[in-house]
Design a protein around this motif. Structure first.
Motif, short mmCIF file in Angstrom:
data_model
loop_
_atom_site.label_atom_id
_atom_site.label_comp_id
_atom_site.label_asym_id
_atom_site.label_seq_id
_atom_site.Cartn_x
_atom_site.Cartn_y
_atom_site.Cartn_z
N MET A 115 1.07 -0.97 0.19
CA MET A 115 0.06 0.06 -0.37
C MET A 115 0.89 0.88 0.16
O MET A 115 1.90 1.06 0.76
CB MET A 115 -1.20 0.14 1.50
N LYS A 116 0.64 2.27 -0.84
CA LYS A 116 1.46 3.37 -1.59
C LYS A 116 1.40 4.26 0.24
O LYS A 116 -0.02 4.03 1.02
CB LYS A 116 0.96 4.15 -1.54
N LYS A 117 2.26 5.02 1.44
CA LYS A 117 2.29 5.59 2.18
C LYS A 117 0.99 6.50 2.15
O LYS A 117 0.26 6.68 3.39
CB LYS A 117 3.92 5.95 2.45
N SER A 118 0.79 7.18 1.21
CA SER A 118 -0.62 8.28 1.04
C SER A 118 -1.64 8.00 1.57
O SER A 118 -2.30 8.61 1.70
CB SER A 118 0.18 9.09 -0.78
N LEU A 119 -1.73 7.28 0.56
CA LEU A 119 -3.03 5.90 0.47
C LEU A 119 -3.33 5.52 2.37
O LEU A 119 -4.45 6.26 2.97
CB LEU A 119 -3.16 4.51 0.13
N LEU A 120 -2.17 5.93 3.02
CA LEU A 120 -2.73 5.41 4.55
C LEU A 120 -2.72 6.12 5.13
O LEU A 120 -3.39 6.29 6.04
CB LEU A 120 -1.33 4.78 4.89
N SER A 121 -2.23 7.37 4.88
CA SER A 121 -2.34 9.06 5.98
C SER A 121 -3.57 9.43 5.19
O SER A 121 -4.26 9.84 5.94
CB SER A 121 -1.21 10.22 4.87
N LEU A 122 -4.07 8.98 3.78
CA LEU A 122 -5.52 9.20 4.30
C LEU A 122 -6.40 8.03 4.33
O LEU A 122 -7.63 8.69 5.59
CB LEU A 122 -5.95 9.09 2.23
N LEU A 123 -6.03 7.21 4.44
CA LEU A 123 -7.09 6.40 5.42
C LEU A 123 -7.54 6.47 6.74
O LEU A 123 -8.34 7.21 7.72
CB LEU A 123 -6.75 5.02 5.42
N LEU A 124 -6.20 7.21 7.32
CA LEU A 124 -6.46 7.33 8.79
C LEU A 124 -6.93 8.64 8.83
O LEU A 124 -7.41 8.83 10.19
CB LEU A 124 -4.40 7.47 9.95
N GLY A 125 -6.98 9.68 8.41
CA GLY A 125 -7.13 11.29 8.58
C GLY A 125 -8.87 10.75 8.24
O GLY A 125 -9.81 11.18 8.84
N GLY A 126 -9.38 10.09 7.65
CA GLY A 126 -10.71 9.71 6.91
C GLY A 126 -11.21 9.29 8.31
O GLY A 126 -12.50 8.89 8.55
N LEU A 127 -10.37 7.85 8.84
CA LEU A 127 -11.13 7.05 10.11
C LEU A 127 -11.10 7.70 11.28
O LEU A 127 -11.66 8.19 12.22
CB LEU A 127 -10.02 5.95 10.83
N THR A 128 -10.15 8.84 11.89
CA THR A 128 -10.11 10.32 12.85
C THR A 128 -11.27 10.97 12.75
O THR A 128 -11.97 10.68 13.47
CB THR A 128 -8.67 10.83 12.73
N ILE A 129 -11.21 11.51 11.43
CA ILE A 129 -12.16 12.65 11.06
C ILE A 129 -13.98 11.98 11.48
O ILE A 129 -15.05 12.16 11.56
CB ILE A 129 -13.13 13.16 9.70
N GLY A 130 -14.19 10.10 10.59
CA GLY A 130 -15.01 9.35 10.93
C GLY A 130 -15.23 9.47 12.67
O GLY A 130 -16.57 9.27 13.09
N ILE A 131 -14.05 8.92 12.83
CA ILE A 131 -14.93 9.13 14.16
C ILE A 131 -14.69 9.98 15.43
O ILE A 131 -15.59 9.84 16.60
CB ILE A 131 -13.15 8.10 15.20
N THR A 132 -14.00 11.10 14.85
CA THR A 132 -14.46 12.20 15.23
C THR A 132 -15.61 13.05 15.90
O THR A 132 -16.89 13.59 16.51
CB THR A 132 -13.80 13.99 15.29
N GLU A 133 -16.79 12.74 14.31
CA GLU A 133 -17.63 12.72 14.12
C GLU A 133 -19.10 11.59 14.38
O GLU A 133 -19.94 12.34 15.01
CB GLU A 133 -17.81 12.77 12.83
N PHE A 134 -19.13 10.68 14.66
CA PHE A 134 -20.15 9.68 14.73
C PHE A 134 -19.75 9.05 16.07
O PHE A 134 -21.06 8.61 16.69
CB PHE A 134 -19.83 8.48 13.23
N VAL A 135 -18.58 9.08 16.51
CA VAL A 135 -18.40 8.18 18.21
C VAL A 135 -20.22 8.97 19.24
O VAL A 135 -19.85 8.63 19.94
CB VAL A 135 -17.46 7.96 18.74
N MET A 136 -19.88 10.17 19.37
CA MET A 136 -20.78 11.17 19.86
C MET A 136 -22.29 10.94 19.85
O MET A 136 -22.64 10.90 20.93
CB MET A 136 -20.51 12.53 19.79
N MET A 137 -22.62 10.25 19.05
CA MET A 137 -23.87 9.59 18.72
C MET A 137 -23.94 8.65 20.10
O MET A 137 -24.35 8.22 20.73
CB MET A 137 -24.21 8.80 17.33
N GLY A 138 -22.55 6.92 19.99
CA GLY A 138 -23.58 6.29 21.06
C GLY A 138 -22.22 6.55 22.64
O GLY A 138 -23.48 6.10 23.23
N LEU A 139 -22.27 7.91 22.61
CA LEU A 139 -21.83 8.73 24.05
C LEU A 139 -22.65 9.69 24.40
O LEU A 139 -22.21 10.38 25.16
CB LEU A 139 -20.65 8.39 24.19
N LEU A 140 -23.77 9.83 23.84
CA LEU A 140 -24.43 11.04 23.92
C LEU A 140 -25.54 11.22 25.47
O LEU A 140 -25.27 11.42 26.23
CB LEU A 140 -25.39 10.90 23.01
#
Length: 100
Positions: free
Chosen positions: A1-26
């Protein structure tokens, strides 16, 4: 896997977690901050509002900057404001940190 794709994957995961985890913890967040669940739900809206306001501003401010520099600045801001959310002593503090 290309290094740039790994960075994109981790960034998307981080933003997704930041946005959606709040619903479960509400319910837990609402009880900790001593507010109702609907009022705590505004914390989810604060994040979305921050994205709606911030995206055009970032495009305008960063139009002449290097993409890597802007990405690093945004990653640092995400880390800072998520860290502030962890230690938020009040609802208003958490709301502002989610907005920013």
């Amino acid at each position: 896997m290309k290094k740039s794709l790994l960075s994109l994957l981790l960034g998307g995961l981080t933003i997704g977690i930041t946005e959606f985890v709040m619903m479960g913890l509400l319910p837990d967040i609402a009880s900790d901050l001593k507010v109702s669940i609907p009022v705590a739900g505004y914390l989810i809206s604060a994040y979305a509002l921050g994205v709606v306001i911030g995206a055009p501003l970032i495009v305008i401010i960063a139009r002449n900057s290097a993409p890597k520099k802007i990405l690093l600045i945004l990653a640092a801001m995400l880390t800072l404001f998520n860290s502030l959310s962890i230690i938020a002593p009040s609802y208003n503090f958490l709301f502002i940190s989610r907005l920013l």
